[in-house]
Enzyme design. Structure first.
Site, PDB file in Angstrom:
ATOM      1  N   ASP A 173      -6.686  -1.644   1.092  1.00  0.00           N
ATOM      2  CA  ASP A 173      -7.063  -0.758   2.218  1.00  0.00           C
ATOM      3  C   ASP A 173      -8.068  -1.690   3.147  1.00  0.00           C
ATOM      4  O   ASP A 173      -8.710  -2.392   2.761  1.00  0.00           O
ATOM      5  CB  ASP A 173      -8.070   0.253   1.254  1.00  0.00           C
ATOM      6  N   ARG A 192       0.805  -1.261   0.042  1.00  0.00           N
ATOM      7  CA  ARG A 192       0.108   0.190  -0.107  1.00  0.00           C
ATOM      8  C   ARG A 192       0.908   1.252  -0.118  1.00  0.00           C
ATOM      9  O   ARG A 192       1.802   1.530   0.971  1.00  0.00           O
ATOM     10  CB  ARG A 192      -0.798   0.162   1.130  1.00  0.00           C
ATOM     11  N   ARG A 208      -5.251   1.720  -4.961  1.00  0.00           N
ATOM     12  CA  ARG A 208      -4.411   0.859  -3.781  1.00  0.00           C
ATOM     13  C   ARG A 208      -4.475  -0.133  -4.028  1.00  0.00           C
ATOM     14  O   ARG A 208      -5.447  -1.253  -4.590  1.00  0.00           O
ATOM     15  CB  ARG A 208      -4.945   1.414  -2.357  1.00  0.00           C
ATOM     16  N   ASP A 216      -9.838  -0.877   6.734  1.00  0.00           N
ATOM     17  CA  ASP A 216     -10.638   0.099   7.430  1.00  0.00           C
ATOM     18  C   ASP A 216     -11.263  -0.346   8.656  1.00  0.00           C
ATOM     19  O   ASP A 216     -11.935  -1.324   8.334  1.00  0.00           O
ATOM     20  CB  ASP A 216     -11.632   1.157   6.706  1.00  0.00           C
TER      21      ASP A 216
END
Length: 184
Positions: free
Chosen positions: A105, A93, A102, A107
């Site tokens: 990712d 990343r 990307r 989250d």
């Protein structure tokens, strides 16, 4: 009915969104889940289907594959965030364009009923209820007793019906974890 996360276990429920739109997207998502599952302080319990979604924000980029996993962890929220960032770095990343392309990712969406607004982390994730690419896979794995369950399910159903954000189920996967086979 037994509690999914017994209070005396010292483990907390968390939900992590994963996305990729560079390279072998499916392989990168699988590698991220494996990296997290190999940690002794994280148990991957449930894995959503994979969804292909149009990019949001910065739209001049390839489509994403997105998913959400339900985990149980002994890590605190910021510790879990740091592990996620380590996995992102491991999988290549690079952060140069906000909402840009990307390899991976990760989250942190929810961590138990924790509400926090820290310089590094805001919980629940501040934009998750606005994003079909988060809500639809989250609805696959969110626990029935979670207070957001009904809201997430209704928003996900509306997003799929409206074709919001160009989201479509791409593939279902099975996840073999220490607690047995979980499928989506």
């Amino acid at each position: 009915m037994a509690e999914l996360f017994p209070s005396n276990s010292g483990r907390s429920a968390a939900y992590i969104a994963l996305g990729s739109n560079m390279g072998d997207r499916e392989q990168l998502l699988q590698q991220a889940v494996i990296c997290l599952s190999e940690r002794p302080d994280i148990d991957v319990l449930r894995v959503s289907a994979l969804y292909e979604t149009d990019p949001v924000g910065y739209t001049d980029q390839p489509a994403f594959l997105n998913m959400v996993i339900a985990v149980q962890t002994t890590l605190k929220p910021l510790e879990l965030l740091h592990v996620q960032q380590d996995v992102e770095r491991l999988l290549g990343r690079v952060r140069d364009i906000r909402w840009g392309p990307r390899t991976i990712d990760l989250d942190l969406l929810l961590y138990e009923d924790v509400a926090m607004d820290d310089e590094e982390l805001t919980l629940p994730h501040p934009r998750m209820m606005e994003r079909a690419f988060v809500l639809v896979p989250l609805s696959d794995v969110i626990a029935g007793e979670n207070p957001l369950r009904n809201r997430v399910a209704a928003a996900a159903a509306a997003a799929l019906q409206d074709g919001k954000e160009g989201i479509a189920q791409w593939k279902t996967i099975n996840w073999l974890s220490a607690s047995g086979l979980s499928g989506s």
